[in-house]
Design an enzyme around this catalytic site. Structure first.
Site, PDB file in Angstrom:
ATOM      1  N   SER A 251       0.844  -1.196   0.000  1.00 19.86           N
ATOM      2  CA  SER A 251       0.000   0.000   0.000  1.00 19.86           C
ATOM      3  C   SER A 251       0.869   1.231   0.000  1.00 19.86           C
ATOM      4  O   SER A 251       2.057   1.183   0.327  1.00 19.86           O
ATOM      5  CB  SER A 251      -0.917   0.024   1.237  1.00 19.86           C
ATOM      6  OG  SER A 251      -1.858  -1.022   1.198  1.00 19.86           O
ATOM      7  N   SER A 289      -3.096  -3.862  -3.314  1.00 17.25           N
ATOM      8  CA  SER A 289      -2.482  -2.656  -2.774  1.00 17.25           C
ATOM      9  C   SER A 289      -3.556  -1.616  -2.451  1.00 17.25           C
ATOM     10  O   SER A 289      -4.514  -1.436  -3.197  1.00 17.25           O
ATOM     11  CB  SER A 289      -1.493  -2.065  -3.790  1.00 17.25           C
ATOM     12  OG  SER A 289      -0.695  -1.067  -3.220  1.00 17.25           O
ATOM     13  N   ASP A 291      -3.854   2.102  -2.301  1.00 19.24           N
ATOM     14  CA  ASP A 291      -3.138   3.317  -2.696  1.00 19.24           C
ATOM     15  C   ASP A 291      -4.092   4.502  -2.660  1.00 19.24           C
ATOM     16  O   ASP A 291      -4.999   4.612  -3.497  1.00 19.24           O
ATOM     17  CB  ASP A 291      -2.549   3.140  -4.090  1.00 19.24           C
ATOM     18  CG  ASP A 291      -1.651   1.914  -4.175  1.00 19.24           C
ATOM     19  OD1 ASP A 291      -0.666   1.871  -3.421  1.00 19.24           O
ATOM     20  OD2 ASP A 291      -1.943   1.003  -4.968  1.00 19.24           O
TER      21      ASP A 291
END
Length: 369
Positions: A251, A289, A291
């Protein structure tokens, strides 16, 4: 023990600040706009950053980073804000109210995935403890996270409310500690040790002279590029090879603060440029992830007091924001790289993650130490 950990965190943050290396220390510069004096998010007037770093035994490698965007009562003088989700496999608290109302009413706290509740608890205390907020019955705290569970005993849930409050209390203007500090203590980036990074850009006077500051918590993957150089391929450390050396999942949290007078709509556009900055480092916002980019404007004339019947902000025209977009892309990319250059090799939970091998890559830039 808690007092010891808090003290250790403050000492380590200060120590890293004194001796840390950044990308520009090696003669590698990036972008067309100049940086602010500190090349940090704190180049935006009034912004403060605080860390609590937790390192204990062989398995506690975590912490908290707090960004306080202006020195006043944020709940009573809210700031225009927006969020861009590059990939939504994350737990960003406070997102829905930012999306709905276009503002934030607390500082921004970064920590590990299982520390989000502690972050929210602390932000509630922080807000309710202000005497001006005696009638407040709802607090929408903003907490971002990345998963540091490789180096850190994340299931131990070592981050507490007191650790978050400590980061808020020690937040200050001036240079910002980077690398293995605060919320970046146990993070990994491109298979190397990641961490906290920061950078800034200042627009020329003809474009308003505004400052854009960025702070990042890096824990993501991809094929590393630095200032256009394919470093990951050179180091043969990238995913999707026959023998995968690193995972792309992870992340990244990107905090963009500017003193330019923007509303939530143009701040969302600015936040999207944060993801463009991430892509310049080789990040791919993979399936696993989380983000997130949060963008905030500190322009004093646009602070939101919802006790007033009308809100009449002063805003830049759409045609004036393109230079800010470039500044945000440049500052985001450099903040992400700074997190790698400042980080040091770390061992936790029986695993060692090496720092970026700077000496090996300097010849790619025709640079000598």
């Amino acid at each position: 023990m808690k007092a010891f950990l808090l003290s250790l965190g403050l000492l380590m943050a200060a120590g890293t600040l004194a001796g840390q290396s950044r990308m520009r220390d090696y003669g590698i510069e990036y972008g067309i706009f100049r940086t602010g004096p500190l090349n940090a998010i704190t180049d935006v007037k009034g912004v403060r950053v605080g860390h609590t770093t937790l390192i204990e035994g062989d398995s506690v490698r975590t912490g908290v980073t707090a960004v306080i965007p202006h020195p006043g009562n944020i709940f009573r003088h809210k700031l225009p804000a927006a969020v861009c989700i590059g990939n939504g496999y994350g737990k960003m608290a406070g997102y829905t109210q930012i999306r709905e109302l276009g503002n934030i009413e607390t500082p921004i706290v970064l920590t590990n995935t299982l520390g989000v509740a502690a972050g929210l608890d602390a932000l509630i205390d922080y807000t309710l403890s202000n005497p001006e907020n005696g009638d407040v019955k709802s607090v929408n705290g903003v907490v971002g996270e990345t998963n540091d569970g490789t180096l850190n005993d994340i299931r131990g849930r070592h981050v507490t409310k007191e650790h978050v409050l400590a980061a808020l209390r020690n937040a200050k203007e001036g240079p910002v500690a980077e690398g293995n500090v605060g919320a970046g203590t146990g993070t990994i980036c491109f298979g190397f040790k990641g961490g906290i990074g920061t950078s800034s850009r200042v627009l020329p006077a003809r474009y308003g002279g505004y400052t854009v500051g960025v702070l990042t918590q890096t824990n993501y993957g991809g094929v590393l590029e630095i200032a256009g150089i394919p470093v990951g391929r050179y180091l043969e450390n990238y995913p999707y090879r026959d023998a995968v050396l690193q995972d792309t999942d992870g992340s990244c949290i990107i905090v963009i603060v500017t003193d330019a007078p923007l509303d939530a709509r143009n701040l969302e556009r600015l936040a999207k440029r944060g993801m463009m900055g991430l892509s310049r480092t080789g990040g791919i916002a993979s399936n696993g992830s989380g983000d997130y980019v949060i963008a905030v404007s500190t322009a004093s004339e646009n602070l939101i007091d919802d006790r007033n019947a009308y809100y009449t902000p002063k805003l830049l025209h759409n045609e004036a924001v393109s230079p800010l977009f470039e500044a945000a892309i440049e500052a985001t990319a450099e903040a992400l790289w700074n997190s790698l250059f400042a980080a040091e090799t770390m061992t936790g939970s029986g695993i060692t993650v090496e720092a970026l091998p700077v000496e090996r890559i300097l010849p790619l830039f025709n640079k000598k130490r």
